[in-house]
Design a protein around this motif. Structure first.
Motif, PDB file in Angstrom:
ATOM      1  N   ALA A 198      17.936  57.546  37.299  1.00  0.00           N
ATOM      2  CA  ALA A 198      18.664  56.975  36.162  1.00  0.00           C
ATOM      3  C   ALA A 198      20.148  57.365  36.214  1.00  0.00           C
ATOM      4  O   ALA A 198      21.025  56.578  35.831  1.00  0.00           O
ATOM      5  N   ALA A 199      20.429  58.573  36.719  1.00  0.00           N
ATOM      6  CA  ALA A 199      21.813  59.074  36.769  1.00  0.00           C
ATOM      7  C   ALA A 199      22.692  58.229  37.689  1.00  0.00           C
ATOM      8  O   ALA A 199      23.920  58.202  37.537  1.00  0.00           O
ATOM      9  N   LEU A 200      22.044  57.533  38.620  1.00  0.00           N
ATOM     10  CA  LEU A 200      22.803  56.658  39.522  1.00  0.00           C
ATOM     11  C   LEU A 200      23.526  55.545  38.767  1.00  0.00           C
ATOM     12  O   LEU A 200      24.497  54.975  39.262  1.00  0.00           O
ATOM     13  N   SER A 201      23.025  55.242  37.563  1.00  0.00           N
ATOM     14  CA  SER A 201      23.633  54.149  36.803  1.00  0.00           C
ATOM     15  C   SER A 201      25.072  54.482  36.408  1.00  0.00           C
ATOM     16  O   SER A 201      25.859  53.574  36.128  1.00  0.00           O
ATOM     17  N   LEU A 202      25.455  55.763  36.397  1.00  0.00           N
ATOM     18  CA  LEU A 202      26.851  56.087  36.051  1.00  0.00           C
ATOM     19  C   LEU A 202      27.793  55.568  37.138  1.00  0.00           C
ATOM     20  O   LEU A 202      28.755  54.842  36.857  1.00  0.00           O
ATOM     21  N   SER A 203      27.495  55.948  38.396  1.00  0.00           N
ATOM     22  CA  SER A 203      28.390  55.476  39.470  1.00  0.00           C
ATOM     23  C   SER A 203      28.260  53.970  39.649  1.00  0.00           C
ATOM     24  O   SER A 203      29.233  53.289  39.979  1.00  0.00           O
ATOM     25  N   ASN A 204      27.043  53.422  39.386  1.00  0.00           N
ATOM     26  CA  ASN A 204      26.883  51.969  39.507  1.00  0.00           C
ATOM     27  C   ASN A 204      27.700  51.233  38.447  1.00  0.00           C
ATOM     28  O   ASN A 204      28.251  50.168  38.709  1.00  0.00           O
ATOM     29  N   ALA A 205      27.770  51.807  37.256  1.00  0.00           N
ATOM     30  CA  ALA A 205      28.561  51.173  36.195  1.00  0.00           C
ATOM     31  C   ALA A 205      30.042  51.140  36.587  1.00  0.00           C
ATOM     32  O   ALA A 205      30.741  50.145  36.361  1.00  0.00           O
ATOM     33  N   LEU A 206      30.512  52.225  37.191  1.00  0.00           N
ATOM     34  CA  LEU A 206      31.919  52.281  37.618  1.00  0.00           C
ATOM     35  C   LEU A 206      32.165  51.289  38.765  1.00  0.00           C
ATOM     36  O   LEU A 206      33.227  50.666  38.843  1.00  0.00           O
ATOM     37  N   LYS A 207      31.153  51.165  39.626  1.00  0.00           N
ATOM     38  CA  LYS A 207      31.253  50.197  40.728  1.00  0.00           C
ATOM     39  C   LYS A 207      31.338  48.779  40.174  1.00  0.00           C
ATOM     40  O   LYS A 207      32.143  47.958  40.618  1.00  0.00           O
ATOM     41  N   LEU A 208      30.492  48.517  39.178  1.00  0.00           N
ATOM     42  CA  LEU A 208      30.491  47.193  38.549  1.00  0.00           C
ATOM     43  C   LEU A 208      31.870  46.900  37.949  1.00  0.00           C
ATOM     44  O   LEU A 208      32.420  45.802  38.129  1.00  0.00           O
ATOM     45  N   ALA A 209      32.436  47.871  37.265  1.00  0.00           N
ATOM     46  CA  ALA A 209      33.763  47.676  36.664  1.00  0.00           C
ATOM     47  C   ALA A 209      34.796  47.383  37.754  1.00  0.00           C
ATOM     48  O   ALA A 209      35.636  46.482  37.604  1.00  0.00           O
ATOM     49  N   ALA A 210      34.696  48.111  38.864  1.00  0.00           N
ATOM     50  CA  ALA A 210      35.658  47.898  39.963  1.00  0.00           C
ATOM     51  C   ALA A 210      35.524  46.472  40.503  1.00  0.00           C
ATOM     52  O   ALA A 210      36.534  45.801  40.766  1.00  0.00           O
ATOM     53  N   THR A 211      34.288  45.998  40.629  1.00  0.00           N
ATOM     54  CA  THR A 211      34.061  44.652  41.154  1.00  0.00           C
ATOM     55  C   THR A 211      34.616  43.601  40.195  1.00  0.00           C
ATOM     56  O   THR A 211      35.281  42.655  40.612  1.00  0.00           O
ATOM     57  N   ARG A 212      34.341  43.784  38.885  1.00  0.00           N
ATOM     58  CA  ARG A 212      34.846  42.818  37.895  1.00  0.00           C
ATOM     59  C   ARG A 212      36.372  42.777  37.919  1.00  0.00           C
ATOM     60  O   ARG A 212      36.969  41.704  37.913  1.00  0.00           O
ATOM     61  N   LEU A 213      36.992  43.939  37.949  1.00  0.00           N
ATOM     62  CA  LEU A 213      38.460  43.987  37.926  1.00  0.00           C
ATOM     63  C   LEU A 213      39.037  43.356  39.191  1.00  0.00           C
ATOM     64  O   LEU A 213      40.008  42.603  39.127  1.00  0.00           O
ATOM     65  N   ALA A 214      38.395  43.660  40.336  1.00  0.00           N
ATOM     66  CA  ALA A 214      38.895  43.114  41.609  1.00  0.00           C
ATOM     67  C   ALA A 214      38.748  41.598  41.641  1.00  0.00           C
ATOM     68  O   ALA A 214      39.538  40.905  42.290  1.00  0.00           O
ATOM     69  N   SER A 215      37.744  41.086  40.895  1.00  0.00           N
ATOM     70  CA  SER A 215      37.551  39.634  40.905  1.00  0.00           C
ATOM     71  C   SER A 215      38.475  38.937  39.905  1.00  0.00           C
ATOM     72  O   SER A 215      38.400  37.724  39.722  1.00  0.00           O
ATOM     73  N   GLY A 216      39.292  39.704  39.192  1.00  0.00           N
ATOM     74  CA  GLY A 216      40.288  39.098  38.308  1.00  0.00           C
ATOM     75  C   GLY A 216      39.876  39.070  36.845  1.00  0.00           C
ATOM     76  O   GLY A 216      40.587  38.520  36.009  1.00  0.00           O
ATOM     77  N   ASP A 217      38.748  39.648  36.512  1.00  0.00           N
ATOM     78  CA  ASP A 217      38.325  39.718  35.109  1.00  0.00           C
ATOM     79  C   ASP A 217      39.344  40.549  34.330  1.00  0.00           C
ATOM     80  O   ASP A 217      39.673  41.679  34.732  1.00  0.00           O
ATOM     81  N   THR A 218      39.838  40.004  33.216  1.00  0.00           N
ATOM     82  CA  THR A 218      40.862  40.729  32.445  1.00  0.00           C
ATOM     83  C   THR A 218      40.321  41.209  31.091  1.00  0.00           C
ATOM     84  O   THR A 218      41.061  41.801  30.311  1.00  0.00           O
ATOM     85  N   ASP A 219      39.058  40.943  30.833  1.00  0.00           N
ATOM     86  CA  ASP A 219      38.483  41.310  29.528  1.00  0.00           C
ATOM     87  C   ASP A 219      37.922  42.736  29.606  1.00  0.00           C
ATOM     88  O   ASP A 219      36.743  42.949  29.884  1.00  0.00           O
ATOM     89  N   LEU A 220      38.787  43.710  29.343  1.00  0.00           N
ATOM     90  CA  LEU A 220      38.384  45.105  29.532  1.00  0.00           C
ATOM     91  C   LEU A 220      37.299  45.530  28.544  1.00  0.00           C
ATOM     92  O   LEU A 220      36.404  46.305  28.890  1.00  0.00           O
ATOM     93  N   ALA A 221      37.358  44.984  27.326  1.00  0.00           N
ATOM     94  CA  ALA A 221      36.322  45.324  26.340  1.00  0.00           C
ATOM     95  C   ALA A 221      34.959  44.853  26.849  1.00  0.00           C
ATOM     96  O   ALA A 221      33.954  45.584  26.741  1.00  0.00           O
TER      97      ALA A 221
END
Ligand code: AMP
Length: 284
Positions: A198-221
């Protein structure tokens, strides 16, 4: 490698190393050493030819309800790891050496310690800055290395060193992770196999955020919400915060900027874990 519990001993050893023309490095730790700590030692050895590792489970940075008593203290394994790593001096004081009776002086950094970790652990940073100031005064290193794993901590220490004109260069080293992405931490030993998963979800969540930001998503909320949802798929995980902030002020950012950092804290079962990831967007 010389091992001591005494401040006077440290001063003497450092004095003779400096007298021999050596550059002094310091790596403060609470022990239970893992590859993350050892990466700090290695980095310190790039800048210095005499490295002091301090091992001290600092009581003043734990709140009464936290894990001070059960914090792992595998001292023989730690000394072995230090020896293997080529450490020159290990300082492992007891509580009375650092906090003698009637101790009453504290170092506090006022602003960047308030949100995030400070909001959840109100007395934590006062303990950290006080003990780090003391260790830097005792060892008087040219360089001291800290991990980016504790993002707000390194920012706080850099602020303290600048504000108090402490004559030391602070080097911040990247987070060392397990092969599957979990940030190494002395507290990971507390995790059951299910909690470890379950603890892996922390780094996975950060990875997901990095992917969204890199793809141009600007909705930080919305990205922050996605991080929380990803972690909350695991019943063992209780998110304390998952935010995207400015790396200097640690204030939440509302519209993307070139340099940001995602910070997460969560309780996984009974274990509190933190993780973070820097986001660098291409400049227009
Ligand atoms: P601690 O023993 O947890 O107080 O950590 C001592 C130092 O090691 C701090 O500067 C931490 O940021 C650093 N550290 C802990 N875990 C890691 C890691 N996984 N990668 C890099 N540095 C780390």
């Amino acid at each position: 490698m010389y091992v001591t519990t005494s401040i006077d001993d440290v001063r003497q050893h450092v004095k003779s190393a400096r007298g021999a023309g050596k550059r002094i490095g310091c790596v403060p730790t609470m022990g239970a050493l893992h590859e993350g700590h050892l990466s700090l030692v290695k980095e310190c050895q790039r800048f210095c030819d005499f490295v002091c590792v301090t091992i001290f489970v600092n009581p003043t940075q734990f709140a009464p309800n936290e894990d001070l008593a059960k914090y792992p203290r595998p001292i023989e394994a730690d000394l072995h790891a230090c020896r293997e790593a080529g450490v020159n001096l290990v300082f492992m004081p007891d509580n009375d050496e650092l906090y003698p009776p009637n101790f009453q002086t504290w170092v506090t950094v006022s602003e960047i310690t308030q949100p995030l970790e400070g909001a959840h652990r109100p007395t934590h940073f006062r303990g950290v800055t006080t003990v780090v100031a003391k260790l830097l005064n005792i060892v008087q290193p040219d360089v001291a290395c800290f991990g980016a794993k504790d993002y707000q901590q390194q920012a706080t220490i850099r602020r303290m060193v600048r504000d108090l004109d402490m004559p030391v260069e602070i080097v911040v080293c990247p987070i060392v992770r397990e092969p599957d992405g979990l940030a190494m931490s002395s507290r990971n030993v507390y995790l059951s196999p299910e909690e470890r998963q379950a603890a892996l979800s922390l780094s996975n969540a950060l990875k997901l955020a990095a992917t969204r930001l890199a793809s141009g998503d600007t909705d930080l909320a919305a990205i922050q919400q996605m991080m929380i949802q990803l972690m909350q798929q695991h019943p063992e995980v209780q998110v304390q915060y998952a935010v995207i902030v400015d790396p200097d002020t640690l204030h939440e950012v509302t519209t993307p900027q070139q340099h940001m950092v995602g910070l997460i804290a969560a309780q996984v079962g009974k274990t509190r874990l933190i993780d973070n990831r820097e986001f660098l967007l291409p400049q227009n």
